[in-house]
Write an enzyme that holds these catalytic residues in place. Structure first.
Site, PDB file in Angstrom:
ATOM      1  N   GLY A  11      27.462  66.384  71.123  1.00 35.17           N
ATOM      2  CA  GLY A  11      27.406  65.076  70.476  1.00 35.17           C
ATOM      3  C   GLY A  11      26.286  65.019  69.453  1.00 35.17           C
ATOM      4  O   GLY A  11      25.205  65.559  69.675  1.00 35.17           O
ATOM      5  N   ARG A  72      32.808  70.482  69.967  1.00 36.14           N
ATOM      6  CA  ARG A  72      32.768  71.030  71.319  1.00 36.14           C
ATOM      7  C   ARG A  72      33.804  72.161  71.392  1.00 36.14           C
ATOM      8  O   ARG A  72      34.881  72.056  70.822  1.00 36.14           O
ATOM      9  CB  ARG A  72      33.068  69.949  72.350  1.00 36.14           C
ATOM     10  CG  ARG A  72      32.091  68.759  72.257  1.00 36.14           C
ATOM     11  CD  ARG A  72      32.354  67.744  73.346  1.00 36.14           C
ATOM     12  NE  ARG A  72      31.643  66.499  73.113  1.00 36.14           N
ATOM     13  CZ  ARG A  72      30.368  66.285  73.428  1.00 36.14           C
ATOM     14  NH1 ARG A  72      29.670  67.250  73.990  1.00 36.14           N
ATOM     15  NH2 ARG A  72      29.801  65.121  73.188  1.00 36.14           N
ATOM     16  N   ASP A 103      22.727  69.732  77.006  1.00 39.03           N
ATOM     17  CA  ASP A 103      22.782  70.778  78.032  1.00 39.03           C
ATOM     18  C   ASP A 103      23.941  71.737  77.833  1.00 39.03           C
ATOM     19  O   ASP A 103      23.817  72.935  78.102  1.00 39.03           O
ATOM     20  CB  ASP A 103      22.824  70.154  79.437  1.00 39.03           C
ATOM     21  CG  ASP A 103      23.998  69.208  79.643  1.00 39.03           C
ATOM     22  OD1 ASP A 103      24.718  68.913  78.662  1.00 39.03           O
ATOM     23  OD2 ASP A 103      24.205  68.777  80.779  1.00 39.03           O
ATOM     24  N   THR A 125      19.934  65.110  71.745  1.00 38.05           N
ATOM     25  CA  THR A 125      20.888  64.237  72.444  1.00 38.05           C
ATOM     26  C   THR A 125      20.274  62.854  72.612  1.00 38.05           C
ATOM     27  O   THR A 125      19.080  62.735  72.902  1.00 38.05           O
ATOM     28  CB  THR A 125      21.270  64.795  73.826  1.00 38.05           C
ATOM     29  OG1 THR A 125      21.967  63.785  74.571  1.00 38.05           O
ATOM     30  CG2 THR A 125      20.055  65.230  74.624  1.00 38.05           C
ATOM     31  N   ASP A 127      20.846  60.895  75.005  1.00 35.80           N
ATOM     32  CA  ASP A 127      20.773  60.531  76.427  1.00 35.80           C
ATOM     33  C   ASP A 127      19.404  60.766  77.063  1.00 35.80           C
ATOM     34  O   ASP A 127      19.143  60.277  78.166  1.00 35.80           O
ATOM     35  CB  ASP A 127      21.827  61.302  77.223  1.00 35.80           C
ATOM     36  CG  ASP A 127      23.237  60.841  76.902  1.00 35.80           C
ATOM     37  OD1 ASP A 127      23.416  59.648  76.601  1.00 35.80           O
ATOM     38  OD2 ASP A 127      24.157  61.676  76.942  1.00 35.80           O
ATOM     39  N   ASP A 129      18.239  63.386  78.500  1.00 38.46           N
ATOM     40  CA  ASP A 129      18.505  63.933  79.841  1.00 38.46           C
ATOM     41  C   ASP A 129      18.255  65.436  79.943  1.00 38.46           C
ATOM     42  O   ASP A 129      18.817  66.098  80.821  1.00 38.46           O
ATOM     43  CB  ASP A 129      19.947  63.628  80.253  1.00 38.46           C
ATOM     44  CG  ASP A 129      20.976  64.243  79.307  1.00 38.46           C
ATOM     45  OD1 ASP A 129      20.584  64.725  78.220  1.00 38.46           O
ATOM     46  OD2 ASP A 129      22.170  64.244  79.646  1.00 38.46           O
ATOM     47  N   ARG A 171      26.451  58.652  80.741  1.00 34.08           N
ATOM     48  CA  ARG A 171      27.364  58.961  81.842  1.00 34.08           C
ATOM     49  C   ARG A 171      26.628  59.435  83.085  1.00 34.08           C
ATOM     50  O   ARG A 171      26.965  59.081  84.202  1.00 34.08           O
ATOM     51  CB  ARG A 171      28.368  60.028  81.401  1.00 34.08           C
ATOM     52  CG  ARG A 171      29.509  59.483  80.566  1.00 34.08           C
ATOM     53  CD  ARG A 171      30.424  60.580  80.078  1.00 34.08           C
ATOM     54  NE  ARG A 171      29.761  61.489  79.166  1.00 34.08           N
ATOM     55  CZ  ARG A 171      30.344  62.525  78.586  1.00 34.08           C
ATOM     56  NH1 ARG A 171      31.603  62.798  78.849  1.00 34.08           N
ATOM     57  NH2 ARG A 171      29.679  63.300  77.751  1.00 34.08           N
TER      58      ARG A 171
END
Length: 319
Positions: A11, A72, A103, A125, A127, A129, A171
Site C-alpha cells: 500500500g 502487490r 511487512d 505504511t 498503519d 505496525d 486491520r
C-alpha cells in the site's frame, strides 16, 4: 558499490516519494548509480527498471503516493520468481536494493537477502505496525488527515445532536484509531488489539447524555468490525440511532507532513550508507529520535506492541 536500486511495494503511503528522493540523491552524491524499479516486485520480475537522475526525483518531496508506483504480487512469493528478480538486477550490474513498504514488502526483501542479494528495508505504511521503529513513513500524515476529517464531522455531530461512528484504516493495528481518537477527544476508541463490550460503549454514551452531552464520536478501526455492523448492533440492541462515516483511501493520500518528509529523508539516506558499508538484510527505523537498524528476519518474527501508555491515557480522558 557502484549501482543500487529502489522500489516501493504494498500500500502507498505519504512520504514514499521523499524516501525515494533521498535514496537517489544520497546515492548520486556518493558516486553511485541509482535505478528505479516500477510497480514494486511485479516490475522487478518483469525487468521494469530505469536509471534515475537528479531530475528524476525533482519536485516530488511534497507529493503523496509514489512515482515508482506500487503493486502487490502473489507471483513473487515463488522461489523461481525471486531468482528471476535477482537475475534481472544482476544483469544490470545492480548490487543492492532498497525496499520501501510494510511487512509484506519486508518479507520479499528478506527472501532476496536469504538468496544472497543485499537488501535494506524502509518502513513505509500508514498503519505504524512495523516493529523496530517508533514511527513508519506515512503514519503522521494519515493521522493528521483523519484528525482533520473528524474535526469537521464533529461540527455536524454537534449541530444535529448525533452520535457518529468514524471507521478508519487498521486491520491488525489500531494506531491510527488510537492516536486520532485521543487527538479529537473521541468518547470511544475501538481497536483490534483490545476486546470491547457493546454494553460498555453504550453505557458511556448514556452517561454523557445524562450530564447534558448531546453528541458523541466513536472512532473504530476497520479490523474490529465495519461501521455499518457496529451501527446495526447498536440500533437492534439499544435502539440507538447513529450516523457513520468511512474515511477509506483518503487516509493514504495527500502531501506528507514535515515529520514524514524528514523521517523518510533520514531513513532513505541511511539505507544507502548501510549498503555502502556492506550491510544486508537490515530494517531501518527511528527509535527515541535516533536512526537505528535491525535484522530484517528478526523484525518479521516480532509483533509491534500497542503503545500502552497512549491507550491508558485515552481511556482516562474519555470518561
Amino acid at each position: 558499490m557502484k549501482k543500487i536500486a529502489v522500489l516501493t511495494s504494498g500500500g502507498d503511503s505519504p512520504g514514499m516519494n521523499a524516501a525515494v528522493r533521498a535514496v537517489v540523491r544520497k546515492g548520486i552524491h556518493d558516486g553511485i548509480e541509482v535505478y528505479g524499479i516500477y510497480q514494486g516486485y511485479a516490475g522487478l520480475m518483469e525487468g521494469n527498471i530505469k536509471k534515475l537522475e537528479l531530475g528524476s526525483v525533482g519536485d516530488i518531496i511534497h507529493r503523496g503516493g509514489t512515482i515508482l508506483y506500487t503493486a502487490r504480487s502473489e507471483e513473487f512469493k515463488k522461489d523461481e520468481s525471486q531468482h528471476k528478480a535477482i537475475k534481472n538486477l544482476r544483469d544490470l550490474g545492480i548490487e543492492g536494493l532498497v525496499v520501501i513498504g510494510g511487512d509484506g514488502s519486508y518479507r520479499g526483501a528478506a527472501k532476496l537477502t536469504e538468496k544472497g542479494f543485499p537488501c535494506i528495508g524502509l518502513p513505509g505504511t500508514i498503519d505504524n505496525d512495523i516493529p523496530g521503529t517508533d514511527y513508519t513513513i506515512g503514519f503522521d500524515t494519515a493521522l493528521n488527515t483523519v484528525i482533520e476529517s473528524i474535526d469537521k464531522i464533529r461540527d455536524t455531530a454537534t449541530s444535529h445532536d448525533r452520535t457518529f461512528i468514524i471507521e478508519v484504516m487498521g486491520r491488525h493495528a489500531g494506531d491510527i484509531a488510537l492516536f486520532a481518537g485521543l487527538s479529537v477527544g473521541a468518547e470511544t476508541i475501538l481497536i483490534p488489539e483490545r476486546q470491547y463490550e457493546l454494553d460498555s460503549v453504550v453505557k458511556k454514551l448514556n452517561k454523557g447524555i445524562e450530564r447534558g452531552k448531546k453528541h458523541s464520536i466513536i472512532v473504530l478501526a476497520e479490523g474490529v468490525c465495519s461501521a455499518n455492523e457496529l451501527a446495526q448492533k447498536m440500533k437492534e440492541k439499544y435502539s440507538l440511532e447513529t450516523r457513520i462515516s468511512v474515511l477509506g483511501h483518503m487516509q493514504r493520500g495527500g502531501s506528507p507532513t514535515g515529520f514524514d518528509r524528514v523521517l523518510a529523508s533520514r531513513l532513505g539516506a541511511r539505507a544507502v550508507e548501510l549498503l555502502q558499508e556492506g550491510k544486508s538484510g537490515r530494517a531501518i527505523g527511528m527509535q527515541k529520535q535516533q536512526i537505528v537498524d535491525h535484522d530484517i528476519i528478526e523484525i518479521l518474527k516480532q509483533k509491534d506492541p500497542l503503545p500502552e501508555g497512549v491507550y491508558k491515557l485515552s481511556q482516562e480522558l474519555s470518561i
